[in-house]
Design a protein around this motif. Structure first.
Motif, PDB file in Angstrom:
ATOM      1  N   LEU A  27      -8.040  -6.281   3.594  1.00 56.74           N
ATOM      2  CA  LEU A  27      -8.410  -4.952   4.265  1.00 56.74           C
ATOM      3  C   LEU A  27      -7.238  -4.090   4.175  1.00 56.74           C
ATOM      4  O   LEU A  27      -7.150  -2.536   2.939  1.00 56.74           O
ATOM      5  CB  LEU A  27      -8.476  -5.027   6.036  1.00 56.74           C
ATOM      6  N   GLU A  28      -5.970  -3.882   4.428  1.00 59.59           N
ATOM      7  CA  GLU A  28      -4.555  -3.183   4.486  1.00 59.59           C
ATOM      8  C   GLU A  28      -4.295  -3.417   3.142  1.00 59.59           C
ATOM      9  O   GLU A  28      -4.030  -1.933   2.840  1.00 59.59           O
ATOM     10  CB  GLU A  28      -3.271  -4.040   5.524  1.00 59.59           C
ATOM     11  N   LEU A  29      -3.845  -4.824   2.233  1.00 64.50           N
ATOM     12  CA  LEU A  29      -3.933  -4.588   0.939  1.00 64.50           C
ATOM     13  C   LEU A  29      -4.468  -3.738   0.402  1.00 64.50           C
ATOM     14  O   LEU A  29      -4.355  -3.149  -0.689  1.00 64.50           O
ATOM     15  CB  LEU A  29      -3.982  -5.826   0.059  1.00 64.50           C
ATOM     16  N   ASP A  30      -6.088  -3.602   0.570  1.00 65.14           N
ATOM     17  CA  ASP A  30      -6.976  -3.027   0.009  1.00 65.14           C
ATOM     18  C   ASP A  30      -6.440  -1.436  -0.157  1.00 65.14           C
ATOM     19  O   ASP A  30      -6.980  -0.529  -1.100  1.00 65.14           O
ATOM     20  CB  ASP A  30      -7.966  -3.016   0.702  1.00 65.14           C
ATOM     21  N   ARG A  31      -6.004  -0.860   0.950  1.00 65.73           N
ATOM     22  CA  ARG A  31      -5.926   0.535   0.680  1.00 65.73           C
ATOM     23  C   ARG A  31      -4.518   1.168  -0.002  1.00 65.73           C
ATOM     24  O   ARG A  31      -4.800   1.424  -0.408  1.00 65.73           O
ATOM     25  CB  ARG A  31      -5.319   0.489   2.069  1.00 65.73           C
ATOM     26  N   ASN A  32      -3.587  -0.145   0.250  1.00 64.98           N
ATOM     27  CA  ASN A  32      -3.030   0.006  -0.762  1.00 64.98           C
ATOM     28  C   ASN A  32      -2.868   0.690  -2.531  1.00 64.98           C
ATOM     29  O   ASN A  32      -3.086   0.968  -3.469  1.00 64.98           O
ATOM     30  CB  ASN A  32      -1.972  -1.020  -0.980  1.00 64.98           C
ATOM     31  N   LEU A  33      -4.302  -0.638  -2.641  1.00 61.52           N
ATOM     32  CA  LEU A  33      -4.546  -0.694  -3.944  1.00 61.52           C
ATOM     33  C   LEU A  33      -5.220   0.706  -3.802  1.00 61.52           C
ATOM     34  O   LEU A  33      -5.281   1.169  -5.392  1.00 61.52           O
ATOM     35  CB  LEU A  33      -5.510  -1.872  -4.175  1.00 61.52           C
ATOM     36  N   PHE A  34      -6.338   1.132  -3.047  1.00 64.42           N
ATOM     37  CA  PHE A  34      -7.107   2.278  -3.597  1.00 64.42           C
ATOM     38  C   PHE A  34      -6.024   3.835  -3.840  1.00 64.42           C
ATOM     39  O   PHE A  34      -6.135   4.356  -4.802  1.00 64.42           O
ATOM     40  CB  PHE A  34      -7.601   2.817  -1.888  1.00 64.42           C
ATOM     41  N   LEU A  35      -4.793   3.652  -2.845  1.00 65.10           N
ATOM     42  CA  LEU A  35      -3.863   4.582  -2.925  1.00 65.10           C
ATOM     43  C   LEU A  35      -3.457   4.516  -4.778  1.00 65.10           C
ATOM     44  O   LEU A  35      -3.409   5.502  -5.177  1.00 65.10           O
ATOM     45  CB  LEU A  35      -2.981   4.260  -2.150  1.00 65.10           C
ATOM     46  N   PHE A  36      -2.754   3.631  -5.051  1.00 71.11           N
ATOM     47  CA  PHE A  36      -2.825   3.200  -6.746  1.00 71.11           C
ATOM     48  C   PHE A  36      -3.481   3.316  -7.487  1.00 71.11           C
ATOM     49  O   PHE A  36      -3.055   4.378  -9.109  1.00 71.11           O
ATOM     50  CB  PHE A  36      -1.707   2.139  -6.829  1.00 71.11           C
ATOM     51  N   LYS A  37      -4.804   3.590  -7.444  1.00 69.40           N
ATOM     52  CA  LYS A  37      -6.044   3.580  -8.422  1.00 69.40           C
ATOM     53  C   LYS A  37      -5.888   4.748  -8.364  1.00 69.40           C
ATOM     54  O   LYS A  37      -6.248   5.209  -8.858  1.00 69.40           O
ATOM     55  CB  LYS A  37      -7.364   2.987  -8.126  1.00 69.40           C
TER      56      LYS A  37
END
Lengths: 220, 507
Positions: free
Chosen positions: B489-499
C-alpha cells in the motif's frame, strides 16, 4: 626515439604510483581478487523506516484480503481442470465434485462487449441426454414391445377382425407417430442452439489445431 | 513499459487471478497485442483456458481488444496501468467509507468486484446480502439514493458501450457520457422478494471511475502538504481554492485559470464561527500561502481583490522532489542527501565545487557523488573545452539532476520493490500453506461447533490440535504477511505521486 613518446618500456599498461595516489589508492590498499559472486541477498546498509500502522491501514488490509479471497473463489480465477495423479482415493469423488462445480461456472460478463470468439458457445448437453434416453433399458424394451405388438397385429389383422383391436392399434400408431415427430422437432431445436453457436466465418484458426497430437511422437 | 513493470504486472496477476491468467497476461505484456491463436501458441495453454483468462482480463478492464487487420478476429492488449490499480482498490474503499459512509463503501466494493454491473442488479444484490444485518440497517431506498449521489459526484460512471462497425465482426467499445439514472424502486423490491434478478431489464452498465478517486487523492495530498507546512487554517484555504478550481478549469490542469480572492474571503466569512483565525487573517494567510506554500499557489493579478491560480503541476514537481530527497536520505545517508540538494540548488556544478561546498572529506564526497551517479540519482554532462595553449583538450564534467529521468529511475525502484514484496509474500504463503490451511480448517470447525452450541470442552479439544509451536509460527507468518501487505500500500502511494508528476509534460 621512435615509439618512445610517452612512457618507456610498457609502463603505460598500468598506473604509476603517483597516479594511483591521485586516485586515492595508497600502497597496500590493493585488495586481492574476489573470485566469488556477490551475495544474492546483500545485507541492508540502513534499516528501513517502520511502516505506518493505524486503523485506516488495518481496514485497508482487511478489505484487500477480502477482495482477493472473493476473486479466488470466483470463476475469474482460472484453474486447470482437475486431474488425478493416477491413484484412486475415496475422497477424490467429493473433491472433484467441489472443484468441478467451481470450474463449470462461467464468468458473468457483459457478452455484448466481448469479441465473438470469447462468448460462451452454446453447449450441446442435450445431445448426451438424448443418447442416454436410448441407452435406457426401459426405453428400448418399451420400443421393442410396441414394435412386436405392431407385428403381431399385422399378423392377426388378416385372421381376427375385431373393432376393438383395430382401435387400439390405431391409437398406438398415432402415439408412435407423435413420438417420432417430437424427436424430429427436438433435433431441429438442438441444431439451432443460440446465435453464438453459429460460426459464420472460418478464421483459419482451426487449421493448426489438429497438430496437437504430434507430441505423442511419430507413427512407425 | 519497462522490464520491471512487466515483472510487477505478472506478479500482481498471479496474486489476484492465478497462474494461468498470469501466463496470458505476461505473454500479452511482452508481445504487445496479439490474437488468441498466437497466445495459444506461445503460452502452450489449452485454448479454453486462454479464453477464460482473456474473459477475466477484459472483464476487469485489464486488457482491451481491437479488430485485427482482417476485421474478423480481435487483437488483445494488456493495460499495465490498470493492473497496477488493483493494489489501490482498498484505498478507494477507504476513501468512500470515510467520505460517504458504509452504504457508499458497499456499493463501490460490489461494483469493484463485479467490474461492470447494471444499477438494478447491483442494488438488489447488495440489499439481499445485507437483508438480515440489523446493525448496518441497509435498505434499498438508501442504497439507491447513495448510488445516484455517487453518480452525480462522478465516482461511478457509465461503462463504454459496444458498437458493431459495418463489415467487422469485432465490437468496438465506445465511451458514453454519464447520465444520472432514474431508478424505479418497485421492480427492485419485487426482484428482491422473489430473489430473481434475471427479470430486471436494465442494460445500462456502470463501473467505477478511477480518475475521480485520483483527483480526490491529489487534493488530499496537496491539502495535507499545506497543512503540515503552514497550519490547518491554511490547509482549509487550500481546500477552498481547489474547490473553486474545479468550477473554472479542467480538473487535471497544470495551472488553473485565475481564481478570485474575493470569493475566497466570502467562503471564509461563512466559516467565521468555526475558524475565527482564518476569517480574521485571510489576507495574511493568502500571502503566506503564496510566498511559503511551495509554489502551490501563485498570484497572477491584483484586480478584484487579487487573482490567484493553483499550480498542480508545480505541486507535483515539489512533492516528487521531496520524495526523492527522502529516498536518497534513506538509501545513502544524510551526507549523500546534502550533495543531492547542493547539486539541485546549483543546477550545474563541477566536481571540485561539490567538494568545496558540501563540507565533506574529499574522498568521502567523491565516493558519495559516484554512488549517486551509479544509482541514477544524478547525471553528468561533459563539456569539452576547445584545445587551448596546453595542447591537451580538457573536459569539464558538470553534475546535474534531470528530474524527469530521476523520477523514472525512482519509479523503477518502486516497481522493483513492489515485485520483491509480492514475491516474498508468495513464497512465505507457499512455505506455510499447510499450516495456514490447518488453521483455517480448525477455525471453521470451531465456528460450526459454536453455532451448534457444543460444550466448551469439545471446542477446546479441537482448538488444541494446533500445538503451541505451530501457533507461534502462524503468528509470525501473519505478522510478516501483514507487513508486506502494508508495504504494498505504501509503495502504491509513491507510485501515485510519480504517475501524477508524469501527467505533465517535461519542461
Amino acid at each position: 626515439m621512435a615509439g618512445r613518446g610517452r612512457g618507456r618500456g610498457g609502463s603505460n599498461l598500468s598506473f604509476t604510483h603517483d597516479q594511483l595516489q591521485a586516485l586515492g589508492i595508497a600502497r597496500g590498499d590493493n585488495t586481492s581478487q574476489v573470485l566469488i559472486p556477490p551475495p544474492l541477498f546483500p545485507k541492508l546498509e540502513a534499516k528501513p523506516l517502520p511502516l505506518t500502522s493505524d486503523a485506516a491501514t488495518d481496514y485497508m488490509l482487511i478489505v484487500k484480503d477480502l477482495f482477493i479471497e472473493y476473486l479466488h473463489e470466483s470463476p475469474a480465477y482460472v484453474k486447470r481442470k482437475t486431474k488425478t495423479d493416477g491413484i484412486e482415493r475415496y475422497s477424490d469423488k467429493y473433491k472433484m465434485l467441489a472443484l468441478d462445480a467451481k470450474n463449470n461456472k462461467v464468468l458473468d460478463c457483459v457478452w455484448a462487449n466481448m469479441p465473438v470468439e470469447l462468448r460462451p458457445q452454446a453447449k450441446r448437453t442435450q445431445v448426451s441426454n438424448r443418447k442416454r434416453k436410448f441407452a435406457d433399458q426401459d426405453a428400448i424394451d418399451k420400443r421393442l414391445l410396441t414394435l412386436e405388438k405392431k407385428e403381431n397385429q399385422d399378423d392377426t389383422d388378416e385372421t381376427v377382425d375385431t373393432a376393438e383391436n383395430e382401435k387400439a392399434a390405431k391409437t398406438q400408431e398415432v402415439n408412435d407417430d407423435e413420438e417420432i415427430e417430437d424427436e424430429q422437432e427436438e433435433e431441429m431445436e438442438m441444431d439451432d442452439g443460440t446465435d453464438y453457436a453459429n460460426n459464420y466465418f472460418d478464421n483459419g484458426e482451426e487449421y493448426d489445431e489438429e497438430d496437437d497430437n504430434l507430441d505423442d511422437g511419430p507413427v512407425y | 513499459m519497462s522490464h520491471q513493470l512487466g515483472r510487477v504486472v505478472s506478479a500482481i496477476l498471479q496474486r489476484y487471478f492465478g497462474d494461468i491468467v498470469q501466463q496470458v497476461g505476461s505473454d500479452l505484456f511482452t508481445y504487445g497485442s496479439k490474437p488468441i491463436g498466437m497466445i495459444v501458441k506461445t503460452t502452450g495453454l489449452a485454448r479454453s483456458l486462454v479464453i477464460d483468462s482473456l474473459r477475466t482480463l477484459l472483464k476487469f478492464d485489464l486488457a482491451t481488444f481491437e479488430p485485427s487487420a482482417n476485421e474478423l478476429i480481435a487483437d488483445y492488449k494488456l493495460i499495465p496501468d490498470n493492473v497496477l490499480l488493483l493494489i489501490r482498490y482498498p484505498r478507494y474503499l477507504l476513501q468512500m467509507k470515510s467520505k460517504y459512509g458504509s452504504e457508499a463503501e458497499l456499493l463501490v466494493e460490489e461494483l469493484l468486484q463485479q467490474a461492470t454491473c447494471s444499477a438494478s442488479v447491483l442494488l438488489v444484490t447488495i440489499a439481499t446480502k445485507y437483508k438480515d444485518d440489523k446493525e448496518k440497517n441497509i435498505t434499498i431506498l438508501k442504497l439507491k439514493e447513495m448510488f445516484i449521489s455517487l453518480v452525480t459526484a462522478g465516482y461511478i460512471q457509465q461503462a463504454p458501450v459496444a458498437e458493431l462497425k459495418e463489415g467487422s465482426e469485432v465490437p468496438t467499445l465506445v465511451p458514453v457520457a454519464t447520465i444520472v439514472p432514474d431508478i424505479e424502486i418497485r421492480p427492485l423490491i419485487q426482484a428482491m422478494s422473489s430473489g430473481d434478478t434475471s427479470e430486471l431489464k436494465d442494460n445500462i452498465y456502470w463501473r467505477v471511475n478511477y480518475d475521480r478517486f485520483h483527483l480526490d487523492f491529489r487534493d488530499e495530498i496537496m491539502i495535507k502538504a499545506i497543512t503540515r507546512r503552514i497550519d490547518e487554517n491554511a490547509g482549509e484555504l487550500m481546500r477552498f481554492l481547489l474547490e473553486q478550481m474545479y468550477l473554472k478549469s479542467p480538473a487535471w490542469a497544470a495551472e488553473s485559470s485565475p481564481l478570485c480572492a474575493l470569493e475566497l474571503r466570502e467562503r471564509c466569512r461563512g466559516l467565521a464561527a468555526e475558524r475565527p483565525l482564518l476569517h480574521q487573517y485571510v489576507d495574511q494567510y493568502l500571502k503566506v500561502l503564496e510566498e511559503n506554500g511551495g509554489g502551490f499557489v501563485r498570484r497572477v493579478g491584483d484586480s478584484g481583490g487579487g487573482q490567484l491560480c493553483v499550480r498542480a503541476g508545480l505541486a507535483a514537481r515539489e512533492l516528487v522532489l521531496a520524495a526523492l530527497d527522502h529516498t536518497v536520505t534513506e538509501r545513502l545517508g544524510s551526507k549523500a542527501a546534502r550533495i543531492f540538494r547542493l547539486i539541485r540548488a546549483r543546477k550545474y556544478i563541477e566536481e571540485d565545487d561539490i567538494q568545496k561546498n558540501a563540507m565533506l572529506v574529499n574522498k568521502e564526497c567523491k565516493q558519495l557523488t559516484y554512488k549517486l551517479l551509479e544509482e541514477h540519482f544524478i547525471s553528468v554532462q561533459p563539456m569539452r573545452k576547445a584545445a587551448s595553449s596546453g595542447g591537451l583538450a580538457k573536459a569539464v564534467y558538470l553534475y546535474h539532476i534531470k528530474l524527469h529521468d530521476v523520477s523514472q529511475a525512482a519509479q523503477e525502484l518502486c516497481y522493483r520493490s513492489l515485485h520483491n514484496v509480492l514475491r516474498r509474500a508468495r513464497s512465505t504463503r507457499t512455505a506455510h500453506a499447510r499450516l495456514r490451511d490447518k488453521l483455517r480448517r480448525v477455525r471453521t470447525i470451531v465456528h460450526g461447533m459454536r453455532l451448534r452450541g457444543e460444550p466448551q470442552r469439545n471446542i477446546d479439544d479441537v482448538e488444541e490440535t494446533l500445538t503451541p509451536p505451530e501457533l507461534a509460527v502462524l503468528q509470525d507468518v501473519e505478522k510478516q504477511l501483514k507487513q508486506l501487505s502494508t508495504a504494498e500500500l505504501e509503495l502504491d502511494r509513491n507510485l501515485f505521486l510519480f504517475k501524477w508528476y508524469f501527467m505533465y509534460p517535461e519542461k
